[in-house]
Design a protein around this motif. Sequence first.
Motif, PDB file in Angstrom:
ATOM      1  N   ALA A 104       0.824  -1.049  -0.076  1.00  0.00           N
ATOM      2  CA  ALA A 104      -0.143   0.030  -0.066  1.00  0.00           C
ATOM      3  C   ALA A 104       0.876   1.237   0.072  1.00  0.00           C
ATOM      4  O   ALA A 104       1.826   1.303   0.725  1.00  0.00           O
ATOM      5  CB  ALA A 104      -1.091  -0.035   1.252  1.00  0.00           C
ATOM      6  N   GLY A 105       0.533   2.204  -0.921  1.00  0.00           N
ATOM      7  CA  GLY A 105       1.432   3.568  -0.911  1.00  0.00           C
ATOM      8  C   GLY A 105       2.511   3.277  -1.744  1.00  0.00           C
ATOM      9  O   GLY A 105       3.257   4.307  -1.920  1.00  0.00           O
TER      10      GLY A 105
ATOM     11  N   ALA B 244      -2.055  -5.495  -7.294  1.00  0.00           N
ATOM     12  CA  ALA B 244      -2.135  -5.978  -5.891  1.00  0.00           C
ATOM     13  C   ALA B 244      -1.073  -5.920  -4.999  1.00  0.00           C
ATOM     14  O   ALA B 244      -0.005  -5.446  -5.493  1.00  0.00           O
ATOM     15  CB  ALA B 244      -2.450  -7.710  -6.491  1.00  0.00           C
ATOM     16  N   ALA B 245      -1.506  -6.344  -3.866  1.00  0.00           N
ATOM     17  CA  ALA B 245      -0.416  -5.782  -2.822  1.00  0.00           C
ATOM     18  C   ALA B 245       0.822  -7.090  -2.756  1.00  0.00           C
ATOM     19  O   ALA B 245       1.955  -6.777  -2.535  1.00  0.00           O
ATOM     20  CB  ALA B 245      -0.759  -5.746  -1.517  1.00  0.00           C
TER      21      ALA B 245
ATOM     22  N   GLN C 109      10.153  -1.551  -1.629  1.00  0.00           N
ATOM     23  CA  GLN C 109       9.979  -0.390  -0.487  1.00  0.00           C
ATOM     24  C   GLN C 109      10.960   0.895  -1.039  1.00  0.00           C
ATOM     25  O   GLN C 109      11.988   0.647  -1.667  1.00  0.00           O
ATOM     26  CB  GLN C 109      10.375  -0.757   0.649  1.00  0.00           C
ATOM     27  CG  GLN C 109       9.404  -1.690   1.404  1.00  0.00           C
ATOM     28  CD  GLN C 109       8.137  -0.986   2.052  1.00  0.00           C
ATOM     29  OE1 GLN C 109       8.040   0.396   1.675  1.00  0.00           O
ATOM     30  NE2 GLN C 109       7.023  -1.552   2.554  1.00  0.00           N
ATOM     31  N   PRO C 110      10.831   2.119  -0.895  1.00  0.00           N
ATOM     32  CA  PRO C 110      11.422   3.093  -1.317  1.00  0.00           C
ATOM     33  C   PRO C 110      12.823   3.408  -0.609  1.00  0.00           C
ATOM     34  O   PRO C 110      13.097   2.829   0.499  1.00  0.00           O
ATOM     35  CB  PRO C 110      10.709   4.409  -0.870  1.00  0.00           C
ATOM     36  CG  PRO C 110       9.723   4.147   0.338  1.00  0.00           C
ATOM     37  CD  PRO C 110       9.633   2.520  -0.054  1.00  0.00           C
ATOM     38  N   ASP C 111      13.811   3.909  -1.514  1.00  0.00           N
ATOM     39  CA  ASP C 111      15.107   4.015  -1.120  1.00  0.00           C
ATOM     40  C   ASP C 111      15.250   5.491  -0.619  1.00  0.00           C
ATOM     41  O   ASP C 111      13.992   6.494  -0.659  1.00  0.00           O
ATOM     42  CB  ASP C 111      15.988   3.955  -2.154  1.00  0.00           C
ATOM     43  CG  ASP C 111      16.121   4.414  -3.442  1.00  0.00           C
ATOM     44  OD1 ASP C 111      15.087   5.522  -3.555  1.00  0.00           O
ATOM     45  OD2 ASP C 111      16.321   4.132  -4.382  1.00  0.00           O
TER      46      ASP C 111
ATOM     47  N   LEU D  36       5.567   3.995   2.277  1.00  0.00           N
ATOM     48  CA  LEU D  36       4.787   5.222   1.454  1.00  0.00           C
ATOM     49  C   LEU D  36       3.634   5.373   2.405  1.00  0.00           C
ATOM     50  O   LEU D  36       3.141   6.694   2.314  1.00  0.00           O
ATOM     51  CB  LEU D  36       4.770   5.051   0.295  1.00  0.00           C
ATOM     52  CG  LEU D  36       6.206   4.854  -0.593  1.00  0.00           C
ATOM     53  CD1 LEU D  36       5.862   4.777  -2.156  1.00  0.00           C
ATOM     54  CD2 LEU D  36       7.044   6.328  -0.308  1.00  0.00           C
ATOM     55  N   GLU D  37       2.955   4.366   2.710  1.00  0.00           N
ATOM     56  CA  GLU D  37       1.653   4.659   3.355  1.00  0.00           C
ATOM     57  C   GLU D  37       1.757   5.435   4.607  1.00  0.00           C
ATOM     58  O   GLU D  37       1.191   6.418   5.001  1.00  0.00           O
ATOM     59  CB  GLU D  37       1.014   3.234   3.737  1.00  0.00           C
ATOM     60  CG  GLU D  37      -0.329   3.284   4.115  1.00  0.00           C
ATOM     61  CD  GLU D  37      -1.047   1.920   4.219  1.00  0.00           C
ATOM     62  OE1 GLU D  37      -2.391   2.016   4.172  1.00  0.00           O
ATOM     63  OE2 GLU D  37      -0.263   1.032   4.694  1.00  0.00           O
ATOM     64  N   ALA D  38       2.874   5.046   5.585  1.00  0.00           N
ATOM     65  CA  ALA D  38       3.085   5.858   6.470  1.00  0.00           C
ATOM     66  C   ALA D  38       3.816   7.318   6.416  1.00  0.00           C
ATOM     67  O   ALA D  38       3.418   8.071   7.055  1.00  0.00           O
ATOM     68  CB  ALA D  38       4.060   5.178   7.597  1.00  0.00           C
TER      69      ALA D  38
END
Length: 230
Positions: free
Chosen positions: A51-52, A125-126, A153-155, A190-192
């Motif tokens: 998500a995000g 999808a997740a 997940q983002p760097d 990114l959701e957080a």
Amino acid sequence: MTPRQLSFDLPVRPALGREDFFVSPANAMAVVLIEGWRDWAGRKLALIGPAGAGKSHLTHVWAAASGARIVSAQDLVGTDIPALAQGPVAVEDVDAIAGNRAAEEALFHLHNLVLAEGHFLLVTAAREPHLWRLGLPDLASRMMGTQAVTLEQPDDRLLAAVVAKLFADRQLTPGPETISYLVARMDRSLEATRDLVARIDREALAQKRPVTRRLAAEVLGQSELPDLLG
């Protein structure tokens, strides 16, 4: 003490154009495939990510480029599938319909009709297709046979760009030192990140203060900072 101002959760319209999507090693392959959509194997692609992670943003980028309609997998029930299949289609959150027989059957028919008509299909999808737990065997086999790409997940580089974009969506422009401070201390998802930016925005409005490192620290619960922080 600074008086607090009433704040309201007004709708924030995110910028979803290609020029607003920041490329980093975490999402570069997904961007390549979205931009090269005419070469998808079997004319379909599964876009995977938490998500995000940017799935919805990339889906809108693809829809703008291809003319596709975007629909939630859960909204397929009751939809005119033959009419929807007359052009390219993006179906979001396919893993959310696991066990929903009607939705699974609708997606199965949409999948077959879109491809039979010579159009393209994007699903999101997740998690990877083999983890979706779809109850309809024919649909599960077709989804598992779909080319998939994962948004990681983002760097730091991507996270900093996303933080800046989320603030810009709210007409806020904190300095680079504030963004760097947040990236070094915040939750990496990114959701957080979206949640944190919204909290900072609310506090800035309530306290009538600009978005600074000091305010960011207070929202993060790290209030004991040197006086040199703005």
